[in-house]
Enzyme design. Sequence first.
Site, PDB file in Angstrom:
ATOM      1  N   SER A  45     -11.138   6.969   2.519  1.00  0.00           N
ATOM      2  CA  SER A  45     -10.693   6.155   3.654  1.00  0.00           C
ATOM      3  C   SER A  45     -11.431   6.542   4.913  1.00  0.00           C
ATOM      4  CB  SER A  45      -9.182   6.362   3.856  1.00  0.00           C
ATOM      5  OG  SER A  45      -8.743   5.788   5.067  1.00  0.00           O
ATOM      6  N   TYR A 103      -2.290  11.874   5.346  1.00  0.00           N
ATOM      7  CA  TYR A 103      -3.230  10.993   4.649  1.00  0.00           C
ATOM      8  C   TYR A 103      -4.651  11.243   5.139  1.00  0.00           C
ATOM      9  CZ  TYR A 103      -5.162   6.702   2.655  1.00  0.00           C
ATOM     10  OH  TYR A 103      -5.912   5.802   1.940  1.00  0.00           O
TER      11      TYR A 103
END
Length: 228
Positions: A131, A152
């Site tokens: 990501s 995350y």
Amino acid sequence: MTDTALVTGAGRGIGREVARQLAAAGLHIVATARTAAVAEAVALEVRGTPLVLDVADPASIVSAAESVRELDVLVSNAAAYPDWQATALTVDLDDVELAWRTNVLGPWRLARAFAPALARSANARIVNVTSGSGSHGDPQFGLGAGAGMAPYAVTKAAANALTRKLAAALPGARVNAVDPGLTATAPGMEAMGARPVAEGAASVVWAAMLGPDGPTGGFFRDGRPHPW
């Protein structure tokens, strides 16, 4: 001979669409999910092979690897998504541990477990779906974009670093990290500017389809280098 691609987290979202697109390109798909029913449903859809695999469970990874003798593409897509609002000071550290087991140790263990099968391929590829949140160069969601998404973002930054080290350890393979971008994998995400799942998946499929002369050890989005 038809290449074989194993896709983790193939039960929904980007993983399912990656399985569909790779199958449409002529690859045989090993569709994995944490339950047999979900894996079988996806495998039926793409005319592939179902395989139960929980990337957060080391024993599950070992068992799955024992059943796959030959493999050309490993797509590590399965991920944990802790509280998006959590900061480094507010996050539940149990959530961090789960994210670490899934987002970092999962791809790490998978690469190690499936390395013997990949070594039998003339063109082995590993794709770690990461990501832009784990990048210093993504202005919208990157590491400098605020305090939120801490677990995350940190785990995806680690997954990007892992990719680089795996590429160095596997010089005969193409090992890359891919950012699918903000993708509409849940209701309401379109309103946030998320793009269709097919577009996010296509970013991953590009790396899965690289030839022996393709790049390795990089971080990409839509086939173009993405800032670290």
